[in-house]
Write a protein that holds these residues in place. Sequence first.
Motif, PDB file in Angstrom:
ATOM      1  N   UNK A  21       0.842  -1.201   0.000  1.00  0.00           N
ATOM      2  CA  UNK A  21       0.000   0.000   0.000  1.00  0.00           C
ATOM      3  C   UNK A  21       0.878   1.252   0.000  1.00  0.00           C
ATOM      4  N   UNK A  22       0.894   1.953  -1.118  1.00  0.00           N
ATOM      5  CA  UNK A  22       1.808   3.111  -1.270  1.00  0.00           C
ATOM      6  C   UNK A  22       1.310   4.322  -0.485  1.00  0.00           C
ATOM      7  N   UNK A  23       0.038   4.315  -0.139  1.00  0.00           N
ATOM      8  CA  UNK A  23      -0.497   5.497   0.556  1.00  0.00           C
ATOM      9  C   UNK A  23      -0.765   5.160   2.025  1.00  0.00           C
ATOM     10  N   UNK A  24       0.240   4.541   2.650  1.00  0.00           N
ATOM     11  CA  UNK A  24       0.113   4.164   4.058  1.00  0.00           C
ATOM     12  C   UNK A  24      -0.048   5.393   4.949  1.00  0.00           C
ATOM     13  N   UNK A  25      -0.939   5.263   5.907  1.00  0.00           N
ATOM     14  CA  UNK A  25      -1.085   6.347   6.885  1.00  0.00           C
ATOM     15  C   UNK A  25       0.090   6.275   7.857  1.00  0.00           C
ATOM     16  N   UNK A  26       0.197   7.325   8.667  1.00  0.00           N
ATOM     17  CA  UNK A  26       1.254   7.375   9.690  1.00  0.00           C
ATOM     18  C   UNK A  26       1.103   6.165  10.635  1.00  0.00           C
ATOM     19  N   UNK A  27      -0.142   5.890  10.988  1.00  0.00           N
ATOM     20  CA  UNK A  27      -0.466   4.771  11.883  1.00  0.00           C
ATOM     21  C   UNK A  27      -0.037   3.439  11.256  1.00  0.00           C
ATOM     22  N   UNK A  82       3.622   2.866  11.407  1.00  0.00           N
ATOM     23  CA  UNK A  82       4.090   2.385  12.710  1.00  0.00           C
ATOM     24  C   UNK A  82       3.705   0.931  12.941  1.00  0.00           C
ATOM     25  N   UNK A  83       2.552   0.569  12.409  1.00  0.00           N
ATOM     26  CA  UNK A  83       2.147  -0.845  12.482  1.00  0.00           C
ATOM     27  C   UNK A  83       3.172  -1.719  11.781  1.00  0.00           C
ATOM     28  N   UNK A  84       3.575  -1.251  10.631  1.00  0.00           N
ATOM     29  CA  UNK A  84       4.532  -2.011   9.826  1.00  0.00           C
ATOM     30  C   UNK A  84       5.855  -2.182  10.578  1.00  0.00           C
ATOM     31  N   UNK A  85       6.286  -1.106  11.223  1.00  0.00           N
ATOM     32  CA  UNK A  85       7.539  -1.189  12.003  1.00  0.00           C
ATOM     33  C   UNK A  85       7.413  -2.237  13.111  1.00  0.00           C
ATOM     34  N   UNK A  86       6.281  -2.185  13.809  1.00  0.00           N
ATOM     35  CA  UNK A  86       6.076  -3.144  14.910  1.00  0.00           C
ATOM     36  C   UNK A  86       5.989  -4.568  14.374  1.00  0.00           C
ATOM     37  N   UNK A  87       5.325  -4.732  13.243  1.00  0.00           N
ATOM     38  CA  UNK A  87       5.204  -6.069  12.640  1.00  0.00           C
ATOM     39  C   UNK A  87       6.578  -6.599  12.233  1.00  0.00           C
ATOM     40  N   UNK A  88       7.398  -5.721  11.694  1.00  0.00           N
ATOM     41  CA  UNK A  88       8.739  -6.159  11.293  1.00  0.00           C
ATOM     42  C   UNK A  88       9.559  -6.614  12.491  1.00  0.00           C
ATOM     43  N   UNK A  89       9.401  -5.882  13.593  1.00  0.00           N
ATOM     44  CA  UNK A  89      10.099  -6.296  14.824  1.00  0.00           C
ATOM     45  C   UNK A  89       9.636  -7.676  15.254  1.00  0.00           C
ATOM     46  N   UNK A  90       8.329  -7.894  15.184  1.00  0.00           N
ATOM     47  CA  UNK A  90       7.774  -9.199  15.589  1.00  0.00           C
ATOM     48  C   UNK A  90       8.258 -10.292  14.650  1.00  0.00           C
ATOM     49  N   UNK A  91       8.265 -10.001  13.359  1.00  0.00           N
ATOM     50  CA  UNK A  91       8.675 -11.019  12.379  1.00  0.00           C
ATOM     51  C   UNK A  91      10.098 -11.467  12.662  1.00  0.00           C
TER      52      UNK A  91
END
Length: 366
Positions: A153-159, A162-171
């Motif tokens: 999704x190229x038009x990711x919101x700020x939220x 941050x979700x993506x960052x947290x998911x990457x940490x979990x992964x």
Amino acid sequence: MGGAARIGRNPPGGMDVELGLVGLPRSGKSSLLALLCGGAPSGRVAVAHVPDRRLDTLAAMLHPRKVTPAHLQLTELAGLVPGRLERGERSAFFEGVRRTDALLHVVRAFEDPSLAHPSGGVDPLRDARSIEEELLLADLERVEAVAERLRKNRTRSREEERQLEALDRCAQALGDAIPVRRVGLSADEARLLTGFGLLTARSALMALNVGETELRDVADRWPELWGWAREAGILVVPCSARVESEIAGLEGEDRTAFLASYGLSETGTDRLARAAYAALGLISFLTAGEDEVRAWPITDGTTARRAAGKIHSDIERGFIRAEVAAFTDLEAVGSWKALRDRGMLRLEGKDYIVRDGDVIEFRFHV
Ligand code: GDP
């Protein structure tokens, strides 16, 4: 259980907090479910009382008509044989886990030649690990799928960023076999991930179902299991379903003496219920009336006004103030009136953070 933020299905508050029993077939899930609810459960769902000695003290003081302990809802999930699940069975199992707020791993450590073990010999560490690995794998698949979708999704919101960052940490953690509960997420990150239903984010404890002769030296046996559980953030509560069922048939002094013969002061199921309650982040406030003495479960950090809402929405809406005493003070002076006379009752407002063992009388108007 570390200080890390907890991800729940929804903030556990009232009675609907649910503990899921997972484990291999013939590990003792049904036996423990029956013992925890103090009778024959109807099906795979049961309610367990959380023992609280403070209620006994209050009951002796007030002789109420009714004493109501806090309780937990228990659900026994289908037995899981790791590595031997069809695709459909796997997802059905994980959906079951997703509906719960915390997990109780039931792990077989008792020997019984007449009862074949589904994975060969008795090996509690192997079993505990293999169930956890299934959960880790399910989380990794989900985290990667969601992260992938967000990345596209190229038009990711700020939220969402941050979700993506947290998911990457979990992964990353999951890839190293570290459960999400051990990632050390901030409260905000935990909130961002709440909707994804990650299985290893749930609090977990383990009922180590040991043989009767092993109950005395559980601490020294299976050192690797204890070490592994500590790393995984899983609290181990040893108990023996066999011994517990013998205890269940006893009362009063017979029971105390029988427990003492195993070097115990409390039954395994009582310890389990209390440990589960704590693992869910629950504490109790108490109400002490002539009609009823009762423990109310709330999440640690709940305000007085929200706590009032556990009793009745009218009390929350019309909240004026709370009269509060620590249980230990009430026990020491012997009555609510004595507390009042000595100026030991605290008047607290709606934002007061309720503590475990607060005895509360709410003032409200309707
Ligand atoms: P589940 O398949 O995990 O629900 O396991 P169950 O609770 O149905 O137990 C399977 C069998 O193991 C039953 O026959 C129980 O009586 C037996 N069992 C459970 N706990 C113990 C134990 O502590 N010692 C022994 N010897 N047998 C047990």
